[in-house]
Design a protein around this motif. Structure first.
Motif, PDB file in Angstrom:
ATOM      1  N   ILE A 124     129.940  59.510 -41.175  1.00 29.52           N
ATOM      2  CA  ILE A 124     129.850  59.031 -42.560  1.00 29.52           C
ATOM      3  C   ILE A 124     131.220  59.146 -43.243  1.00 29.52           C
ATOM      4  CG2 ILE A 124     128.761  59.418 -44.813  1.00 29.52           C
ATOM      5  CD1 ILE A 124     126.707  58.432 -42.911  1.00 29.52           C
ATOM      6  N   ASP A 125     131.880  60.238 -42.990  1.00 29.33           N
ATOM      7  CA  ASP A 125     133.203  60.421 -43.585  1.00 29.33           C
ATOM      8  C   ASP A 125     134.185  59.348 -43.125  1.00 29.33           C
ATOM      9  OD1 ASP A 125     132.369  62.580 -45.006  1.00 29.33           O
ATOM     10  OD2 ASP A 125     133.254  64.090 -43.679  1.00 29.33           O
ATOM     11  N   ALA A 126     134.143  59.048 -41.858  1.00 31.53           N
ATOM     12  CA  ALA A 126     135.058  58.025 -41.336  1.00 31.53           C
ATOM     13  C   ALA A 126     134.792  56.688 -42.030  1.00 31.53           C
ATOM     14  CB  ALA A 126     134.892  57.883 -39.823  1.00 31.53           C
ATOM     15  N   HIS A 184     126.036  61.799 -38.058  1.00 30.12           N
ATOM     16  CA  HIS A 184     126.810  63.026 -38.220  1.00 30.12           C
ATOM     17  C   HIS A 184     127.769  62.857 -39.405  1.00 30.12           C
ATOM     18  CE1 HIS A 184     129.825  66.119 -37.289  1.00 30.12           C
ATOM     19  NE2 HIS A 184     128.808  66.733 -36.678  1.00 30.12           N
ATOM     20  N   PRO A 185     128.000  63.937 -40.170  1.00 33.77           N
ATOM     21  CA  PRO A 185     128.886  63.823 -41.337  1.00 33.77           C
ATOM     22  C   PRO A 185     130.255  63.235 -41.013  1.00 33.77           C
ATOM     23  CG  PRO A 185     127.799  65.971 -41.335  1.00 33.77           C
ATOM     24  CD  PRO A 185     127.378  65.283 -40.058  1.00 33.77           C
ATOM     25  N   ARG A 186     130.789  63.537 -39.839  1.00 35.26           N
ATOM     26  CA  ARG A 186     132.120  62.983 -39.515  1.00 35.26           C
ATOM     27  C   ARG A 186     132.085  61.460 -39.425  1.00 35.26           C
ATOM     28  NH1 ARG A 186     135.510  65.430 -34.789  1.00 35.26           N
ATOM     29  NH2 ARG A 186     134.538  67.491 -34.653  1.00 35.26           N
ATOM     30  N   ASP A 188     127.539  56.062 -50.514  1.00 36.56           N
ATOM     31  CA  ASP A 188     127.013  57.272 -51.153  1.00 36.56           C
ATOM     32  C   ASP A 188     125.534  57.467 -50.825  1.00 36.56           C
ATOM     33  OD1 ASP A 188     129.436  57.872 -52.193  1.00 36.56           O
ATOM     34  OD2 ASP A 188     129.002  57.176 -54.235  1.00 36.56           O
ATOM     35  N   GLN A 222     132.938  54.188 -36.006  1.00 37.45           N
ATOM     36  CA  GLN A 222     131.986  55.234 -35.655  1.00 37.45           C
ATOM     37  C   GLN A 222     132.292  55.857 -34.298  1.00 37.45           C
ATOM     38  OE1 GLN A 222     127.695  54.673 -36.932  1.00 37.45           O
ATOM     39  NE2 GLN A 222     128.387  52.542 -36.809  1.00 37.45           N
ATOM     40  N   ALA A 261     135.234  58.141 -34.413  1.00 34.23           N
ATOM     41  CA  ALA A 261     134.932  59.420 -35.064  1.00 34.23           C
ATOM     42  C   ALA A 261     134.177  60.351 -34.121  1.00 34.23           C
ATOM     43  CB  ALA A 261     134.122  59.168 -36.339  1.00 34.23           C
ATOM     44  N   ARG A 271     125.260  58.886 -47.527  1.00 36.36           N
ATOM     45  CA  ARG A 271     125.700  60.262 -47.494  1.00 36.36           C
ATOM     46  C   ARG A 271     124.650  61.205 -48.086  1.00 36.36           C
ATOM     47  NH1 ARG A 271     130.035  62.925 -50.320  1.00 36.36           N
ATOM     48  NH2 ARG A 271     129.928  61.122 -51.700  1.00 36.36           N
ATOM     49  N   ARG A 277     133.535  56.364 -45.016  1.00 37.39           N
ATOM     50  CA  ARG A 277     133.958  56.502 -46.406  1.00 37.39           C
ATOM     51  C   ARG A 277     135.480  56.376 -46.523  1.00 37.39           C
ATOM     52  NH1 ARG A 277     133.782  61.058 -49.976  1.00 37.39           N
ATOM     53  NH2 ARG A 277     133.507  62.272 -48.077  1.00 37.39           N
ATOM     54  N   GLU A 278     136.177  56.954 -45.566  1.00 42.53           N
ATOM     55  CA  GLU A 278     137.647  56.916 -45.623  1.00 42.53           C
ATOM     56  C   GLU A 278     138.193  55.504 -45.384  1.00 42.53           C
ATOM     57  OE1 GLU A 278     138.621  59.918 -42.789  1.00 42.53           O
ATOM     58  OE2 GLU A 278     137.646  61.450 -44.051  1.00 42.53           O
TER      59      GLU A 278
END
Lengths: 337, 337, 337, 337
Positions: free
Chosen positions: A17-19, A13-15, B18, A242, A245, B21, A21-22
Motif C-alpha cells: 500500500i505504501d509503495a 501488506h502495508p509495504r 486512503d 506491487q 515492493a 489503507r 501511495r508513494e
C-alpha cells in the motif's frame, strides 16, 4: 471473528500500500511497458537465475491459467491435470471455454504421479482423441501438499518422454518454497517448468501473478494473447509497483514463512490436543476432522471452510493461515477445541 | 514530461488509496460477496434509480466487454458496432475469441447512427448469415464525441425495432455525463441501455468497472460467466472499497468535470492561438493538427499520441486530460505551440 | 477377408443407391428445404408420433453431436456423459472445442445410472464450477448395451429433477429398437428424450443422421447453428432421398434386425463353443475373449477390432455385424475358432 | 421449371453414381484410410505436380473452410478476405465461431487486390489488434470473376512480403481453370497457394471437396482437426470413390467446360438481345439486369436468384449453369426475354 477461511481475505501488506501511495505523483506508460514492470521482471529473472526468461504480470489466477494454457496449445491439444486441480473443478470450465479438453488423472493428495500421466498420454492413441500436450500441476497443490525435488524431476522426465509442456500454477508458490517438504529452490523450479507463476494475490499483494515463461520460444506474441483474453491491464504498472515492493529484501518469502509457521503451530497444537488431521501440514493449509459440537463452537467464532461431507471420523474442515495470522488467533482457536 | 498520453497514466485518487489503507485490518469474504461491494452496488442502484438492477464489478474494460457480450448471445448471434469501436480495433479480437462476429457500421465520428444499424440488421436475412442481436456503443466514444438524448433515444428505438440489446461501454461514462454535449443524466442511461458500465480505471480508481444489467432477466447466472472468463477477482472487495470511495460526495463526477474543464480550456486556447482542431472538444480528449516543427517541440516535453498519418492540414495528435491535469500543465503546453 | 470391424464398412443398401439413381434428372432446392427432406421429416414425425417435432438431417455423428450440444447450452453450462461415451473419448474434444466441459460419470457397461448423474449434478454447487445442463447418453451404448424402459424412465426422472436436457445419441438407434433388451418403442423414445437422433450411416445409408428435437422451444433458429458448424449440406436433398428410401416399408428396422440376428447367432455359437464373452450380446456388437493362437488365426481371415490389452482371460476383441453380414460369414468365422 | 438457381441442384454425374453402385459389394477401412482415397489423392498429386502435397477429402465447403483456417492460426491471428467472400457473409460466422476475426478488404468484383491486402496488414500494428496471418480468396470468386496469373502472382508476393498464408477456396476451381480469363494451370495454383481445394459438390459429385495442403509443414496432425470439427466421415471412402470417378479421363474438367460454355452462350445471346450484364461472363455465372416485365415472365418458368435490389438499370439477377444445363434450356430462357 477470526478469519481462517482463505488467504485472500485482506487487502495487502502495508509495504505494498505504501509503495502505491508513494507513486501518487508519478505518471506511467500503459499496458505493462513501464519501468516498474521492467524492474520487477528483472528482479524475478535474477531470483530464478534465468536471464532470458520472459515475465508477464497478470491480475489473477484464473485468467493467468486460461491465457497461458490456450496460448501454447493447438486446437486439438489437451491439458492433463490431477482431478483436484483448480482448473478442473474451480474455474467454471475456463480452459474448456478456450476450446481445450482437460484430461484428469487420479490423485488422492493433489499431486500428479508420473505413472498416471504416462498412462493418460498412452491412452490417447490417434486422431479420434485429443492429444495431451501440457501437464498442469500446482505447487502447493489445492490440498496443501508440496512436491519435493525427486517428484518434480520425475514429472519433468515424463513430460520430456511424452512431449508435454510442464506448467506450474504457483498461486501459493511462496508457501511451497518455504515448506519443509520442498527441498528445492526457485531457480530449480525454472529448470523443471516450461511455464510457471509466482502468486502475489495470496501472499501480500492486492492482486497479481507473475507468469514466467522459461523457454523463449514460447513467448512469441504472448502479449497478444494476454490482451485478447482481457488480462492486459491498462495500468500494468500497478503490478510492477506491487511486485517490486513485495520482492524487496525477501519480504515475499518472509510472509510465506510466517503463514506456514502459523499453520505448523496450529497443526502441532491440534495433534497434541488429540485432533485428527486429514494429512500432514506442510504449507499454510490445515485439514482436520471435528465433531459436531466443536464444529458448532468454531462456527460461532471462526470463519473457515467445511471441506467435505461428514464421515465417521467427523466433519473435515480447512483452516488457512496468512502473513497476517497471529499467535493470539491460533490460541483463540485452540481454546474453542 | 507532461503526460497527456491517456487517462490511465496515474495510480489512483488519494481518497481511493486512503480507503484501501484504512481497510488494512479488515477481513473480507471473497469473490465480491462482501459488504463493500454490496454497499457500492447499492449506491449505484440509487444513482441510476433502478432498485432491481444488478451491479457487478470487474477489473478492466476488455474483460468486461467480452464477458458481457458473450453472456447474452447464442452462438450464431452477432454484435453490431461502429467501425472505430474499441471492440473492433483495439481488443485483439476478444469478442471473436468468444465465438461471435462483430458487424461494423460506418461512422466518421465514433457514433453509431440508427439508419446504419437498421441497414446492417436488414442485410442479415437468413440462416446463412449471423443474426445481429446486440448493439455496442461507447459513451464517450473512442473519438471523444458524446451522444445526446435524442441520438440515444433514436438508437434505443432502432434496437427495439430490430430486436437488439443495447450495450453502452462506459469506460469514460463520467466524462460523458459531465460533457456539455450530454443533455441527459445517469438514470436516463439506465432507461436507454440494457447493459452499461461505469468506468473507474480512467477516472480515479486504481482499476475497476461497474457493470450494470438493467434487465433482471439478463443477469441469470452471470457470476458463472465472470468466473469462466477470469474476471471474478478473489479479492472482489477491492473493487467495492474503491467504488465506495469514489462515489462518495460525488467525487467521481467532480473528477470527470475537472478533466473535461482542462480539455475545454486547452481547446479554447488552441483555437485562440489559431491551431486547427479535428473536432469540437466535448469531453477529456482534444484532437488537433500540428505542423512538423510544433510536433518536434511538443515531443520533447509532452507525452501524447500521434493519432494518424500526416495530412495536408498537419499531423493529427491527441491530448487526453485527467482529474490530475493542472492549469500549469495546460499553460506549459500552450507555450510550446 | 470377412469384415466384422465396424458397421460403416460398406457404401449403402441397394435401395438407397437406386433412389439416388432414380433422382438423376431431378432438380432440387438447396440446403434441405426440398420436398424429399420434408417428406422424410414427415415420415419420422409419423413414426415417433410427435406432429410438432422438428427434424433436421445432418451428414454424420460427430457434427450432429457438437452442433446440437452447443446449440442448447449457455457458455458456462456443461454436458454429463458416461465415461465411455463417444463424445468423451472418440471425438477429439469436439464438444470442448465449442467451449463446453464434459463431466464424466463412471460406468462399467456404457450406461449412465441415475444416482451417478444426480451425484455429478450435486457436486457442482456454485459459480466456481460449470453448471451441468444436459445428459448425453447413447442407445445402443458404445459397448453394445441397451437401456430398457425402466432405466430410461429413471434417467428422464433424474433429468427433470436436476434441470437437465436429455440427449440420446442414436447412431445405432435401429439396432437398439430391435434389441431384445429394449422393451419400448420409437414413440416412447420421443417421450423420454428432449433431443435424439436416428442414425443412418451405420444402418444402410451412405451417410446421414436424422436429428429430432422434441421440444419445439429448443428448435428456434437451429438452422443457423447447423450452418455455422458446417453441417448444412448444400445438397441437403441427398439426405431426404436416402431417409425416404430406408424408411419405406420398414426397411430401416429390417436391416437392424438382421444385423442383430447375425450377432445373436454368432454369440450363441461362440458360447456353445466355450468361448467367453465380455457381456451378453443384445445388439450388433459381440465382445469376446480369445487366446493368442485364435487371435492370430482370426487376424489372417477376419477384420475386427482388438478392444483392449490382453488380460488373464485372453485378449478381448469386438465383432460388429451389419445388414450385409451373411450366415456364411458367421460360419466361416466359427470355423476359425 | 428450368433451374438456373445454383450449381448444386442435382444429385451427381451418372459416372459418380455408377462408381458407387459398382462398389456395392466392397468393404472398406474407415475414416478415409482406404485405397479409394489413397488413389484419388495420388491422382490429385499427379495433376498438381506436387508429390509431397497432402490431400484430405471433406464433405462440404463451409466445414473445409472453418477446419483449415482454424488449423493454421494461433488464437490471436486473423484472416483477411474480400468483403464479398463466402466466409464473410454466407457462413453464419463459422470462422469467428472458431475464435478468429475475419478482416475484410474492399472489393467491387470479388477479387482481393494486393494493395488492399497490404494496407490491411499494415493497419494492424501491435498487440492491441489481431495479427493478420492468412489471406482467403476464392477462384472463381463469389461474383463469378476469375484471377489471372499476374493477379495471382501479385497476391502471392504480397503474402510473402506480409507473412501471410494464401488459402484458395476452390468450390468452383474447375470452372475457374476452364475459364478464358484464367491463363494458368492447376500445377501453377499449387505453386501460388499454401492451401487450396478442388470443389466436387458444384461440379458433378454428390458432395465432397479435396483439400490440398502444399506445404508439408502445415499438415502435421491435420486429421485431428478434421475429426474435431466433425468433418472426418466414417465412410471416407465415399469421397475417394467419387473423386476417382470424376477425375478419370478428365471428366471433372469436361463438366466445368460445359457449364462455362453454356454460360458464355447465354451471355452472348443476352448481349446480342440488348440485355445489360453487370459484368463480363467468364465462368458459369451470368449476372444481368432485367426490367419488371421480364422479371415476372422469367419467374414463371425459371428458377434463379434475384441478386440485389432494383436499381435504375433494372433488377440484377443471377443465372448459374452446370454440367447438366442444355442448349434447349438456354434457348427456352432466351425466348422469355
Amino acid at each position: 471473528m477470526i478469519n481462517l477461511m482463505n488467504d485472500y481475505n485482506y487487502t495487502a501488506h502495508p509495504r505494498v500500500i505504501d509503495a502505491l501511495r508513494e507513486a501518487a505523483e508519478n505518471r506511467y506508460v500503459g499496458y505493462g511497458l513501464d519501468e516498474e514492470c521492467f524492474a520487477a521482471a528483472g528482479s524475478i529473472r535474477g531470483l530464478i537465475g534465468l536471464p532470458d526468461a520472459d515475465v508477464f504480470f497478470l491480475p489473477s489466477g484464473t485468467i493467468t491459467n486460461l491465457t497461458a494454457l490456450a496460448a501454447f496449445l493447438r486446437p486439438h491439444e489437451a491439458v492433463i491435470a490431477p482431478v483436484s486441480a483448480h482448473i478442473c473443478m474451480h474455474e467454471t470450465g475456463a480452459v474448456e471455454a478456450t476450446g481445450h479438453k482437460v484430461v484428469t488423472v487420479f490423485s488422492d493428495d493433489g499431486k500428479a504421479r508420473p505413472e498416471a500421466v504416462r498412462r493418460a498420454v498412452l491412452a490417447h492413441t490417434d486422431e479420434h482423441m485429443v492429444k495431451p500436450r501440457l501437464l498442469y500441476i500446482s505447487q502447493t497443490t489445492e490440498l496443501g501438499t508440496v512436491y519435493g525435488r525427486e517428484e518434480m524431476r520425475a514429472l519433468r522426465d515424463v513430460c520430456d518422454e511424452c512431449g508435454l509442456f510442464l506448467f506450474i500454477d504457483g498461486a501459493r508458490l511462496g508457501h511451497a518454497l518455504e515448506s519443509p517438504a520442498c527441498d528445492f529452490t526457485l531457480p530449480e523450479i525454472a529448470s523443471f517448468a516450461d511455464i510457471f507463476y509466482i502468486g502475489g494475490t495470496k501472499n501480500g499483494l492486492l492482486f497479481g501473478e507473475a507468469l514466467v515463461i522459461c523457454d523463449p520460444a514460447l513467448t512469441s506474441e504472448f502479449r497478444y494473447l494476454i490482451k485478447q483474453r482481457g488480462g492486459l491491464m491498462s495500468k500494468g504498472f500497478l503490478l510492477g509497483i506491487q511486485f517490486r515492493a513485495i520482492l524487496e529484501d525477501g519480504l515475499y518469502f518472509e510472509l510465506a514463512r510466517h503463514a506456514n509457521a502459523m499453520a505448523a503451530l496450529l497443526s502441532d497444537k491440534l495433534v497434541h490436543a488429540g485432533v485428527q488431521l486429514l494429512a500432514d501440514t506442510v504449507s499454510n493449509q490445515v485439514f482436520l476432522f471435528v465433531d459436531d459440537g466443536t464444529l458448532r463452537r468454531l462456527q460461532e467464532h471462526v470463519l473457515f471452510e467445511v471441506w467435505a461431507a461428514k464421515s465417521e471420523r467427523g466433519t473435515p474442515i480447512r483452516f488457512v493461515t496468512t502473513w497476517k495470522t497471529t499467535l493470539e488467533e491460533i490460541e483463540a482457536v485452540m481454546e474453542l477445541l
